[in-house]
Design an enzyme around this catalytic site. Sequence first.
Site, PDB file in Angstrom:
ATOM      1  N   GLU A   1       0.828  -1.211   0.000  1.00  0.00           N
ATOM      2  CA  GLU A   1       0.000   0.000   0.000  1.00  0.00           C
ATOM      3  C   GLU A   1       0.865   1.264   0.000  1.00  0.00           C
ATOM      4  O   GLU A   1       0.456   2.307  -0.500  1.00  0.00           O
ATOM      5  CB  GLU A   1      -0.932  -0.026   1.230  1.00  0.00           C
TER       6      GLU A   1
ATOM      7  N   HIS B   1       8.336 -26.805   1.526  1.00  0.00           N
ATOM      8  CA  HIS B   1       7.735 -27.957   0.862  1.00  0.00           C
ATOM      9  C   HIS B   1       6.720 -27.532  -0.191  1.00  0.00           C
ATOM     10  O   HIS B   1       5.891 -28.325  -0.606  1.00  0.00           O
ATOM     11  CB  HIS B   1       7.096 -28.874   1.904  1.00  0.00           C
TER      12      HIS B   1
ATOM     13  N   LYS C   1     -12.912   2.233  -1.503  1.00  0.00           N
ATOM     14  CA  LYS C   1     -13.797   2.575  -0.381  1.00  0.00           C
ATOM     15  C   LYS C   1     -14.953   3.451  -0.872  1.00  0.00           C
ATOM     16  O   LYS C   1     -16.106   3.244  -0.503  1.00  0.00           O
ATOM     17  CB  LYS C   1     -13.009   3.350   0.683  1.00  0.00           C
TER      18      LYS C   1
HETATM   19  O1  PA5 Z   1      -3.099   1.992   5.801  1.00  0.00           O
HETATM   20  C1  PA5 Z   1      -4.186   2.471   5.530  1.00  0.00           C
HETATM   21  O2  PA5 Z   1      -4.353   3.687   5.405  1.00  0.00           O
HETATM   22  C2  PA5 Z   1      -5.403   1.601   5.354  1.00  0.00           C
HETATM   23  O3  PA5 Z   1      -5.081   0.246   5.315  1.00  0.00           O
HETATM   24  C3  PA5 Z   1      -6.373   1.850   6.503  1.00  0.00           C
HETATM   25  O4  PA5 Z   1      -5.771   1.501   7.703  1.00  0.00           O
HETATM   26  C4  PA5 Z   1      -7.673   1.060   6.304  1.00  0.00           C
HETATM   27  O5  PA5 Z   1      -8.249   1.368   5.075  1.00  0.00           O
HETATM   28  C5  PA5 Z   1      -8.660   1.377   7.431  1.00  0.00           C
HETATM   29  O6  PA5 Z   1      -8.924   2.739   7.483  1.00  0.00           O
HETATM   30  P1  PA5 Z   1      -9.613   3.388   8.747  1.00  0.00           P
HETATM   31  O7  PA5 Z   1      -8.689   3.269   9.900  1.00  0.00           O
HETATM   32  O8  PA5 Z   1      -9.841   4.816   8.357  1.00  0.00           O
HETATM   33  O9  PA5 Z   1     -10.888   2.654   8.993  1.00  0.00           O
END
Ligand code: PA5
Length: 425
Positions: A268, A289, A400
């Site tokens: 990410e 394995h 989202k």
């Molecule tokens: O790293 C990130 O920004 C994402 O993985 C968020 O943690 C994830 O989308 C959850 O978002 P939020 O904490 O706003 O619910």
Amino acid sequence: MYVDIGNALDGDLGLAREDLDALDGRVADAHERIARGRADSEHGYAALNLPETCDPDAIRTAAAGFDPDHLLTVGIGGSALGAATLTDALGGDLDCRYLDNVDPVWVASILAGVDLSSTVVNVVSRSGTTAETLSNFLVVREAMEAAGVDWTERTVVTTGASGNLRAMADQHDLPALDVPDGVPGRFSALSTVGLFAAELAGADLDALLAGAAAEADRLAGSLYESPAYAYGATTYALAERGAVTNAVMPYAESLERFAEWFAQLWAESLGKDEHGQTPARALGATDQHSQLQLYRAGPADKLVTLVRPREADDVAIPETDLEGLSYLGGSSLGELLDAEFRATEASLAAAGRENVRVELDRVDEHGLGELLYGMEAATVLYGELAGVSTFTQPAVEWGKNAARGLLGGGDFPEADAVSEKRRLE
Ligand code: PA5
């Protein structure tokens, strides 16, 4: 954290010591940029200040008074994986479950498997708007009501300054922990986000933060002086030479979730502008394995990151008079695992396949603090070298918004794009 990059050099991808020497000037510049970002508490860079800025007392206060049998953390992505990594690795008596996915069959089975009257719920969302988290929380809340449990007595909220979750915490006067400013979800393991679960599970938060602080102290203007930067610079240099996959292979069951946490952090943060490296998750010795066949003999486009503790509790292998197995008797499972680790490392190197060794002293609070902080710093360095915007996640936000729009949660162009998707039926 200890990083050995010897087997990343002179393999099929052709990375040589001179290439890293040449890269080291850019590492020094990136280190300065990171230090400036930290000094100004800029978005993202502020995460690298958590060893000093995180207040463990606030977390201890929020957890005090609870003595549950189960902890249900409701959150997704960076709002779940840090806590899960810590509680899985450290073990303990508390049954910790993570409601991240919204698969209804799975959610129902988790709720059926816990005594809700002895459960603490930690609902975690930085934005306070994430559909999966809020939906799962509404389901949990209703299940508690149906079981005659006062959910307001058993819920702790962890969220940012605004958003639906903050409004709910205010409305019901729930205990609330603040997600610190400038700390993206995937960099938040060492904040309120990851540490509430760890505290409730009995972890020593001071030792966790001390481990992270020790790794922070090792950041320096050369990849040869900082294990985290050695990892970040080497992975970047290998990716530039065609290592499109980074297979992370811990040799400890307790670190299996760490590979999942790492995969999120790496993908990410760095998957932007056609840069990035696909994280793969493997587990030693089990995946010797299976996946090892591909890593040694498949396309030469991978790096394998071998992770292990230097010390761990051990179990003796009993003596046997079975012919051919006498070599095992008097040995131990730990010695066998060590032999498997070294054999994998050597076998990859002998085939010209790049691998890096990452070690921690033990899987304990100090070691985990070092490891998580070190990998975060490595990610930030890689992002600087690649010139990507490490702390944003536009593709994740796209999804989202599309999901919210499809459910009627607002007017999102992303949802229209889903409806217009080309079909071949
Ligand atoms: O790293 C990130 O920004 C994402 O993985 C968020 O943690 C994830 O989308 C959850 O978002 P939020 O904490 O706003 O619910």
